[in-house]
Design a protein around this motif. Structure first.
Motif, short mmCIF file in Angstrom:
data_model
loop_
_atom_site.label_atom_id
_atom_site.label_comp_id
_atom_site.label_asym_id
_atom_site.label_seq_id
_atom_site.Cartn_x
_atom_site.Cartn_y
_atom_site.Cartn_z
N SER A 1 8.14 0.96 -9.54
CA SER A 1 7.36 -0.29 -8.70
C SER A 1 6.43 0.58 -7.62
CB SER A 1 7.65 -1.42 -7.82
OG SER A 1 7.98 -0.82 -6.85
N ARG A 2 6.44 1.27 -6.96
CA ARG A 2 5.59 2.59 -5.55
C ARG A 2 4.64 2.65 -6.71
NH1 ARG A 2 8.45 2.45 -1.50
NH2 ARG A 2 10.91 1.83 -0.83
N LEU A 3 5.17 3.71 -7.58
CA LEU A 3 4.36 4.22 -7.83
C LEU A 3 2.58 3.20 -9.03
CD1 LEU A 3 5.77 7.13 -10.33
CD2 LEU A 3 4.14 7.30 -8.35
N GLY A 4 3.59 2.13 -9.38
CA GLY A 4 2.75 0.75 -10.15
C GLY A 4 1.48 0.87 -9.03
N ASP A 5 2.01 0.41 -7.60
CA ASP A 5 1.34 0.21 -6.38
C ASP A 5 0.71 1.10 -6.27
OD1 ASP A 5 2.27 -2.18 -5.80
OD2 ASP A 5 3.93 -1.82 -4.40
N VAL A 6 0.43 2.00 -6.46
CA VAL A 6 -0.58 3.17 -5.78
C VAL A 6 -1.69 2.98 -7.20
CG1 VAL A 6 -0.80 5.86 -5.99
CG2 VAL A 6 1.17 4.65 -5.05
N ALA A 7 -0.94 3.55 -7.89
CA ALA A 7 -2.08 3.36 -9.42
C ALA A 7 -2.74 2.08 -9.55
CB ALA A 7 -1.26 3.44 -10.75
N ARG A 8 -2.44 0.72 -8.99
CA ARG A 8 -3.27 -0.33 -8.95
C ARG A 8 -3.91 0.01 -7.86
NH1 ARG A 8 -1.54 -4.84 -6.29
NH2 ARG A 8 0.12 -4.14 -6.07
N LEU A 9 -3.73 0.26 -6.12
CA LEU A 9 -4.45 0.02 -5.17
C LEU A 9 -5.10 1.64 -5.22
CD1 LEU A 9 -2.13 -1.29 -2.80
CD2 LEU A 9 -4.30 -2.78 -4.35
N TRP A 10 -5.41 2.59 -5.44
CA TRP A 10 -6.09 3.37 -5.77
C TRP A 10 -7.40 3.87 -5.17
CZ3 TRP A 10 -10.36 6.01 -8.44
CH2 TRP A 10 -10.65 4.94 -9.21
N ARG A 11 -8.06 2.65 -5.61
CA ARG A 11 -9.63 2.58 -5.73
C ARG A 11 -9.64 2.20 -3.76
NH1 ARG A 11 -12.86 1.88 -9.51
NH2 ARG A 11 -12.35 1.16 -11.47
N GLU A 12 -8.76 1.81 -2.82
CA GLU A 12 -8.76 1.72 -1.59
C GLU A 12 -9.15 2.87 -0.61
OE1 GLU A 12 -8.53 -0.86 0.57
OE2 GLU A 12 -8.81 -2.65 -1.97
N GLY A 13 -8.22 4.24 -1.42
CA GLY A 13 -9.00 5.73 -0.65
C GLY A 13 -7.88 5.52 0.64
N PRO A 14 -8.52 5.49 1.57
CA PRO A 14 -8.09 5.80 2.97
C PRO A 14 -6.98 5.51 3.73
CG PRO A 14 -10.93 6.36 2.58
CD PRO A 14 -10.14 5.11 1.52
N ALA A 15 -7.45 4.16 3.20
CA ALA A 15 -6.50 2.51 3.49
C ALA A 15 -5.33 2.92 3.28
CB ALA A 15 -7.33 1.10 2.96
N LEU A 16 -4.94 3.62 1.69
CA LEU A 16 -3.82 3.47 1.16
C LEU A 16 -3.27 5.04 1.91
CD1 LEU A 16 -1.66 3.47 -0.91
CD2 LEU A 16 -2.96 4.33 -2.63
N ALA A 17 -3.80 5.64 2.00
CA ALA A 17 -3.63 7.29 2.09
C ALA A 17 -2.90 6.47 3.87
CB ALA A 17 -4.35 8.32 3.22
N CYS A 18 -3.39 5.53 4.77
CA CYS A 18 -3.06 5.82 6.07
C CYS A 18 -1.66 4.34 6.10
CB CYS A 18 -4.18 4.29 6.36
SG CYS A 18 -5.27 5.06 7.27
N PHE A 19 -1.58 3.72 4.69
CA PHE A 19 -0.71 2.29 4.41
C PHE A 19 0.68 4.07 4.14
CE2 PHE A 19 2.67 1.26 1.57
CZ PHE A 19 3.08 0.09 2.68
N VAL A 20 0.67 4.66 3.36
CA VAL A 20 1.75 5.61 3.23
C VAL A 20 1.72 6.80 4.53
CG1 VAL A 20 1.89 7.40 1.94
CG2 VAL A 20 1.06 6.46 0.61
N LEU A 21 1.32 6.83 5.09
CA LEU A 21 1.66 7.77 6.76
C LEU A 21 1.76 7.19 6.99
CD1 LEU A 21 0.75 10.69 8.24
CD2 LEU A 21 -1.34 9.27 9.29
N LEU A 22 1.95 5.87 7.25
CA LEU A 22 2.84 5.26 8.43
C LEU A 22 3.47 4.33 8.16
CD1 LEU A 22 0.89 2.41 10.72
CD2 LEU A 22 3.41 1.90 9.90
N ALA A 23 4.78 4.53 6.30
CA ALA A 23 5.37 4.29 6.02
C ALA A 23 5.94 5.32 6.42
CB ALA A 23 5.08 3.71 4.58
N LEU A 24 5.79 6.43 5.73
CA LEU A 24 6.86 8.04 6.31
C LEU A 24 7.18 8.13 7.75
CD1 LEU A 24 4.45 10.51 3.90
CD2 LEU A 24 7.17 9.24 3.13
N SER A 25 5.90 7.75 8.46
CA SER A 25 6.99 7.81 9.67
C SER A 25 7.64 6.64 10.29
CB SER A 25 5.17 7.32 10.58
OG SER A 25 3.66 8.25 10.97
N ALA A 26 7.32 5.81 9.97
CA ALA A 26 8.81 4.99 10.14
C ALA A 26 9.97 5.30 9.56
CB ALA A 26 8.31 3.59 9.12
#
Length: 601
Positions: free
Chosen positions: A240-265
């Motif tokens: 499901s996480r891969l599906g979210d990335v594939a669906r939201l890839w157009r968000e680009g920088p926003a998706l990268a920020c989300f992933v970074l913050l989730a990994l930090s947590a």
């Protein structure tokens, strides 16, 4: 339909936030038999109890019930269980104390729960767009994850009917109480309401990481509960996480920020992330508000507005506040003052023999209201407000952690959005964009600071400056600022007010839910005269808020932009002659507004 609703609020955070939450409930509870139960717990229990008790009289005056109890057991779920003991047994809304509901939310909840079948409902979540880059990225992606979009998320606001409440006996000692309740309802038993909503302030910086750790910990503990139905929870598998990335890839920088913050947590998990502890964001203390329904003083300045003023006054409605309307008419010759006196018994009007200017007239109206109002609402006479516009402005002001100037979404008569209600602060970049007409270039929305990156004027977010066609400001902030600077006769005073407010730790907040139609320029005899006033305001802003060198450069760029447009008209590239007129009359505007004449005060 049974128009009764119990509201359980665990209050363990800032007392100022709780007070704002209760004011929103009080305002939105018309035609509903409310029973609001505040459970004060945690280190600030005595402060929260005192804050809630300030509203007891206001709830009694509205024929509503407010019950305030304290709870000695730590934790949010203990507070929820204590609050359940005070319920009447009907429909119930569980509401976090740091949440502000939007107008119409309680009515939508009551209507949505009007069934005998078990049902879990929630209004749409509206994230107040944060200012940090990481937080903005998280806010763009988080609500659109699998299992969250178009579904009951909870996030501190969820409601159920009596049949649904029988699904569980007591809240277990976990942080994710909303997901626990959601797990007890199948997809067909969950309903995201179409009306209403609630405002959610994301924590900032490290507070957001701490909150994300707590959310993740609460989600993990759900698996250990025997009565949880995992099939009703959002799927967070690798697929499901891969599906979210594939669906939201157009968000680009926003998706990268989300992933970074989730990994930090994930990487900073600690022993303190236990489920029973109340680990929430720790914002600075929030200023309390008046413990009652807000009182709004509406200031309108007219000058030959007989054709527009009736529609404007008719549109001034509010379910959330008490309105007082005062008008200062500046030497109208079209019968505006007489029309107002005949059409509006609730309006007080004062007619001036000379045109004092917009800023000076609003300042006089604000003095007339004195301390009898909590907020001032500045409305242009050529504006028509949507039926809930004032209520939406109030809701946005309640969610702001700082003193705020709040503006709404300006519309044209054809239904399109007019982006000029939000502007950038005066700067050389803004002057260059105007001189070169960057807004009309391909990709110009990223080059022109007034376009704010092409943002479509939706949602709720802080903006650099707001135009004054419809502005709500607290009386306390207005007095701290000293009102409008009266050197601005017309145009520019609103931007100057916003700049000075932010220097006093205030904010300028836009809400796309407060809509209004602005005719624009109705007080000017022609487009040329209106633009002369606009340009004088711009030059005055440069003079006041830029350095001497920057002000001089910005003024020359402004002159250059007018000259280029005048040349285009002369060459037949434009079908008007306004810019040629402005160039010929440049001596009228290139020095800005003069200092106010104190003899007129």
């Amino acid at each position: 339909m049974n128009h009764t609703l119990d509201v359980v609020i665990p209050a363990g955070g800032d007392p100022g936030l709780l007070q704002r939450c209760l004011v929103a409930l009080l305002c939105d509870g018309h035609d509903i038999d409310l029973r609001v139960i505040v459970v004060a717990n945690g280190p600030a229990s005595s402060q929260n109890q005192a804050s809630a008790e300030l509203l007891l009289r206001a709830f009694e005056d509205e024929r509503q019930t407010l019950i305030v109890v304290t709870n000695t057991c730590p934790g949010k779920t203990a507070a929820l269980n204590r609050g359940d003991r005070e319920r009447r047994g009907g429909a119930v809304l569980y509401l976090d104390a740091d949440t502000i509901i939007l107008p119409g939310t309680l009515a939508a909840i009551v209507a949505g729960l009007a069934t005998d079948e078990p049902l879990l409902v929630a209004p749409p979540m509206v994230l107040v767009r944060p200012e940090g880059r990481l937080e903005r990225g998280f806010a763009s992606v988080w609500p659109r994850l699998s299992g969250m979009e178009n579904d009951v998320v909870g996030a501190g606001v969820y409601a159920t009917n009596p049949a649904g409440r029988r699904r569980w006996s007591a809240f277990p000692p976990i942080a994710a109480d909303d997901l626990f309740v959601r797990s007890l309802f199948a997809r067909s038993e969950r309903k995201l309401l179409a009306a209403g909503g609630f405002l959610f302030n994301l924590p900032r910086r490290w507070d957001l990481i701490r909150a994300k750790r707590r959310w993740d910990h609460g989600n993990r503990t759900l698996a250990g509960l025997h009565d949880v139905r995992p099939g009703n929870l959002p799927t967070r598998s690798f697929r499901s996480r891969l599906g979210d990335v594939a669906r939201l890839w157009r968000e680009g920088p926003a998706l990268a920020c989300f992933v970074l913050l989730a990994l930090s947590a994930r990487l900073t998990r600690g022993e303190n992330d236990d489920a029973a502890a109340w680990i929430g964001p720790k914002p600075p203390p929030i200023a309390p508000v008046a413990p009652r329904r807000p009182r709004i003083g509406i200031c309108i300045v007219t000058h030959n507005n007989a054709d527009e003023i009736r529609a404007c006054l008719t549109s001034l409605k509010s379910c959330w506040s008490e309105l007082s309307i005062r008008i200062e008419d500046n030497a109208s010759v079209d019968g505006t003052a007489d029309l107002v006196r005949q059409a509006e018994c609730r309006t007080k009007i004062r007619a001036n023999p000379v045109n004092r200017g917009f800023a000076a007239s609003v300042n006089r109206l604000a003095v007339d209201f004195g301390e009898e109002v909590d907020h001032l609402l500045l409305v242009n006479p050529d504006v028509e407000l949507a039926s809930d516009a004032i209520d939406q402005l109030i809701a946005a002001s309640l969610v702001s952690e700082a003193e705020a100037i709040v503006g709404g979404r300006m519309m044209r008569h054809d239904g399109s959005v007019d982006p000029h209600n939000c502007l950038a602060e005066p700067s050389l970049r803004q002057s260059i964009a105007f001189a070169l007409g960057l807004r009309h270039w391909p990709g110009g929305k990223w080059l022109d600071p007034d376009a704010l990156g092409g943002w479509g004027r939706t949602g709720i977010r802080a903006v650099p400056a707001l135009t004054g066609a419809m502005l709500l400001i607290s009386r306390a902030l207005w007095h701290r600022l000293g009102g409008f600077d009266e050197q601005y006769f017309l145009y520019g005073e609103d931007v100057d007010l916003c700049i000075r407010a932010k220097r006093l730790s205030g904010t300028t907040l836009f809400t796309g839910f407060a809509r209004y139609v602005h005719r624009g320029g109705a007080s000017s005899a022609s487009d040329t005269q209106r633009w002369i006033a606009i340009l004088r305001g711009k030059v005055s802003l440069y003079r006041q808020h830029l350095s001497p060198l920057g002000s001089s450069l910005a003024r020359w760029l402004l002159l250059g932009g007018i000259a280029l447009r005048a040349v285009a008209e002369t060459s037949g590239l434009a079908g008007t002659k306004m810019w040629q007129d402005l160039w010929r009359k440049r001596d009228l505007w290139r020095r800005g507004w003069p200092q106010p004449d104190n003899s007129l005060r």
